[in-house]
Design a protein around this motif. Structure first.
Motif, mmCIF file in Angstrom:
data_model
loop_
_atom_site.group_PDB
_atom_site.id
_atom_site.type_symbol
_atom_site.label_atom_id
_atom_site.label_comp_id
_atom_site.label_asym_id
_atom_site.label_seq_id
_atom_site.Cartn_x
_atom_site.Cartn_y
_atom_site.Cartn_z
ATOM 1 N N ALA A 34 0.799 -1.357 -0.002
ATOM 2 C CA ALA A 34 0.099 -0.081 0.015
ATOM 3 C C ALA A 34 0.652 1.228 0.101
ATOM 4 C CB ALA A 34 -0.836 0.070 1.182
ATOM 5 N N ASP A 35 2.233 1.020 0.638
ATOM 6 C CA ASP A 35 3.074 2.518 0.745
ATOM 7 C C ASP A 35 4.081 2.173 -0.160
ATOM 8 O OD1 ASP A 35 4.171 0.305 2.030
ATOM 9 O OD2 ASP A 35 4.504 1.524 3.834
ATOM 10 N N ALA A 36 4.072 1.637 -1.533
ATOM 11 C CA ALA A 36 5.234 1.245 -2.382
ATOM 12 C C ALA A 36 5.642 2.709 -2.957
ATOM 13 C CB ALA A 36 4.680 0.508 -3.454
ATOM 14 N N THR A 37 6.908 2.543 -2.851
ATOM 15 C CA THR A 37 7.625 3.739 -3.464
ATOM 16 C C THR A 37 8.459 3.385 -4.666
ATOM 17 O OG1 THR A 37 9.473 3.594 -2.001
ATOM 18 C CG2 THR A 37 7.760 4.955 -1.302
ATOM 19 N N MET A 38 9.082 4.233 -5.557
ATOM 20 C CA MET A 38 9.782 4.053 -6.595
ATOM 21 C C MET A 38 10.701 5.149 -6.994
ATOM 22 S SD MET A 38 8.775 5.853 -9.748
ATOM 23 C CE MET A 38 9.556 4.704 -10.770
ATOM 24 N N SER A 39 11.710 4.841 -7.847
ATOM 25 C CA SER A 39 12.470 6.160 -8.063
ATOM 26 C C SER A 39 12.849 5.843 -9.712
ATOM 27 C CB SER A 39 13.745 6.296 -7.389
ATOM 28 O OG SER A 39 14.689 5.295 -7.639
ATOM 29 N N ASP A 40 13.288 6.751 -10.516
ATOM 30 C CA ASP A 40 13.574 6.763 -11.946
ATOM 31 C C ASP A 40 14.797 7.564 -11.992
ATOM 32 O OD1 ASP A 40 13.745 6.610 -14.614
ATOM 33 O OD2 ASP A 40 12.166 7.883 -14.936
ATOM 34 N N ASP A 41 16.035 7.007 -12.555
ATOM 35 C CA ASP A 41 17.261 7.584 -12.496
ATOM 36 C C ASP A 41 17.744 8.325 -11.473
ATOM 37 O OD1 ASP A 41 18.044 6.877 -15.192
ATOM 38 O OD2 ASP A 41 16.814 8.454 -16.108
ATOM 39 N N GLY A 42 17.539 7.952 -10.191
ATOM 40 C CA GLY A 42 17.751 8.266 -8.809
ATOM 41 C C GLY A 42 17.033 9.199 -8.290
ATOM 42 N N SER A 43 15.956 9.740 -8.899
ATOM 43 C CA SER A 43 15.047 10.747 -8.437
ATOM 44 C C SER A 43 13.452 10.056 -7.941
ATOM 45 C CB SER A 43 14.558 11.765 -9.211
ATOM 46 O OG SER A 43 15.889 12.876 -9.567
ATOM 47 N N ASP A 44 13.015 10.213 -6.841
ATOM 48 C CA ASP A 44 11.930 9.594 -6.354
ATOM 49 C C ASP A 44 10.659 10.295 -7.146
ATOM 50 O OD1 ASP A 44 13.354 7.965 -4.759
ATOM 51 O OD2 ASP A 44 12.087 8.670 -2.734
ATOM 52 N N ARG A 45 9.799 9.347 -7.480
ATOM 53 C CA ARG A 45 8.581 9.590 -8.314
ATOM 54 C C ARG A 45 7.368 9.321 -7.553
ATOM 55 N NH1 ARG A 45 11.479 13.255 -11.612
ATOM 56 N NH2 ARG A 45 12.869 12.008 -12.598
ATOM 57 N N ASP A 46 6.392 9.901 -7.976
ATOM 58 C CA ASP A 46 4.952 9.540 -7.630
ATOM 59 C C ASP A 46 4.626 8.207 -8.370
ATOM 60 O OD1 ASP A 46 1.985 9.352 -8.017
ATOM 61 O OD2 ASP A 46 2.163 10.471 -6.462
ATOM 62 N N LEU A 47 4.433 7.066 -7.574
ATOM 63 C CA LEU A 47 4.524 5.725 -8.290
ATOM 64 C C LEU A 47 3.234 5.542 -9.172
ATOM 65 C CD1 LEU A 47 5.355 2.300 -6.743
ATOM 66 C CD2 LEU A 47 3.133 2.503 -7.899
ATOM 67 N N ALA A 48 2.106 6.149 -8.830
ATOM 68 C CA ALA A 48 0.888 5.924 -9.601
ATOM 69 C C ALA A 48 1.089 6.831 -10.906
ATOM 70 C CB ALA A 48 -0.529 6.455 -8.824
ATOM 71 N N GLN A 49 1.507 8.000 -10.958
ATOM 72 C CA GLN A 49 1.657 8.943 -11.904
ATOM 73 C C GLN A 49 2.548 8.482 -12.872
ATOM 74 O OE1 GLN A 49 2.574 12.873 -10.497
ATOM 75 N NE2 GLN A 49 0.553 13.455 -10.131
ATOM 76 N N TRP A 50 3.933 7.920 -12.229
ATOM 77 C CA TRP A 50 4.688 7.457 -13.097
ATOM 78 C C TRP A 50 4.563 6.107 -13.926
ATOM 79 C CZ3 TRP A 50 7.850 3.171 -14.157
ATOM 80 C CH2 TRP A 50 9.046 3.355 -14.767
ATOM 81 N N THR A 51 3.994 5.323 -13.225
ATOM 82 C CA THR A 51 3.525 4.056 -13.890
ATOM 83 C C THR A 51 2.483 4.125 -14.919
ATOM 84 O OG1 THR A 51 1.957 3.516 -11.960
ATOM 85 C CG2 THR A 51 4.352 2.209 -12.104
ATOM 86 N N ASP A 52 1.619 5.279 -14.793
ATOM 87 C CA ASP A 52 0.606 5.551 -15.741
ATOM 88 C C ASP A 52 1.129 6.230 -16.928
ATOM 89 O OD1 ASP A 52 -2.105 5.896 -16.747
ATOM 90 O OD2 ASP A 52 -1.828 7.981 -16.669
ATOM 91 N N LYS A 53 1.796 7.283 -16.678
ATOM 92 C CA LYS A 53 2.667 7.832 -17.884
ATOM 93 C C LYS A 53 3.796 7.164 -18.555
ATOM 94 C CE LYS A 53 5.468 12.028 -18.592
ATOM 95 N NZ LYS A 53 6.601 12.667 -17.802
ATOM 96 N N GLU A 54 4.709 6.111 -17.775
ATOM 97 C CA GLU A 54 5.752 5.543 -18.501
ATOM 98 C C GLU A 54 5.369 4.150 -18.574
ATOM 99 O OE1 GLU A 54 8.408 7.130 -19.124
ATOM 100 O OE2 GLU A 54 8.115 8.838 -18.230
ATOM 101 N N ILE A 55 4.178 3.305 -18.416
ATOM 102 C CA ILE A 55 3.883 2.128 -18.526
ATOM 103 C C ILE A 55 2.727 1.995 -19.173
ATOM 104 C CG2 ILE A 55 3.687 -0.184 -17.869
ATOM 105 C CD1 ILE A 55 5.580 0.378 -15.403
ATOM 106 N N PHE A 56 1.722 2.139 -18.256
ATOM 107 C CA PHE A 56 0.233 1.657 -18.762
ATOM 108 C C PHE A 56 -0.538 2.292 -19.954
ATOM 109 C CE2 PHE A 56 0.833 -0.226 -14.481
ATOM 110 C CZ PHE A 56 1.053 -1.706 -15.036
ATOM 111 N N SER A 57 -0.227 3.770 -19.721
ATOM 112 C CA SER A 57 -0.666 4.595 -21.050
ATOM 113 C C SER A 57 -0.115 4.882 -22.289
ATOM 114 C CB SER A 57 -1.035 6.096 -20.584
ATOM 115 O OG SER A 57 0.105 6.667 -20.468
ATOM 116 N N VAL A 58 0.998 3.927 -22.302
ATOM 117 C CA VAL A 58 1.891 4.152 -23.440
ATOM 118 C C VAL A 58 2.485 2.810 -23.873
ATOM 119 C CG1 VAL A 58 2.589 6.712 -23.161
ATOM 120 C CG2 VAL A 58 3.883 4.816 -21.969
ATOM 121 N N ARG A 59 1.763 1.630 -23.425
ATOM 122 C CA ARG A 59 2.166 0.393 -23.874
ATOM 123 C C ARG A 59 3.703 -0.040 -23.413
ATOM 124 N NH1 ARG A 59 0.625 -0.957 -29.566
ATOM 125 N NH2 ARG A 59 1.879 0.653 -29.904
#
Length: 108
Positions: A34-59
């Motif tokens: 429930a409290d999962a976190t992530m980073s991209d190139d060393g910067s923490d990102r909002d997990l839900a926004q990032w996965t939508d923008k980088e994975i699920f809305s863009v195949r």
């Protein structure tokens, strides 16, 4: 050489990669704490926004090239409709309940 997601060593990571490649957001989210976190190139990102923008809305799709750390560290060719294809590194923290509490990704 590519490693099939079904052949990945860690069962949680195996399921997570399969969910990404299938575009299955519900299955992906079910594998996260429930409290999962992530980073991209060393910067923490909002997990839900990032996965939508980088994975699920863009195949987004991962072709795993290698694994280490018991299958919790991957090098993969990642592609999506926004950025095309790039060589990426992924590291997953898997909790005792088999869910991911953090992942880190970036260019490899």
């Amino acid at each position: 050489m590519t490693i099939s997601p079904a052949k990945l060593s860690d069962p949680t990571v195996r399921s997570l990669v399969a969910a990404i490649n299938a575009g299955d957001r519900a299955a992906f989210e079910a594998l996260l704490t429930a409290d999962a976190t992530m980073s991209d190139d060393g910067s923490d990102r909002d997990l839900a926004q990032w996965t939508d923008k980088e994975i699920f809305s863009v195949r987004g799709h991962m072709d795993v090239q290698s694994e280490s750390d018991g299958g919790r560290a991957l090098v993969a060719t990642f592609r999506n409709d926004t950025w095309g294809e790039m060589r990426t590194a992924w590291r997953f923290t898997v909790e005792g309940d088999g869910r991911v509490s953090r992942f880190e990704t970036g260019q490899a």
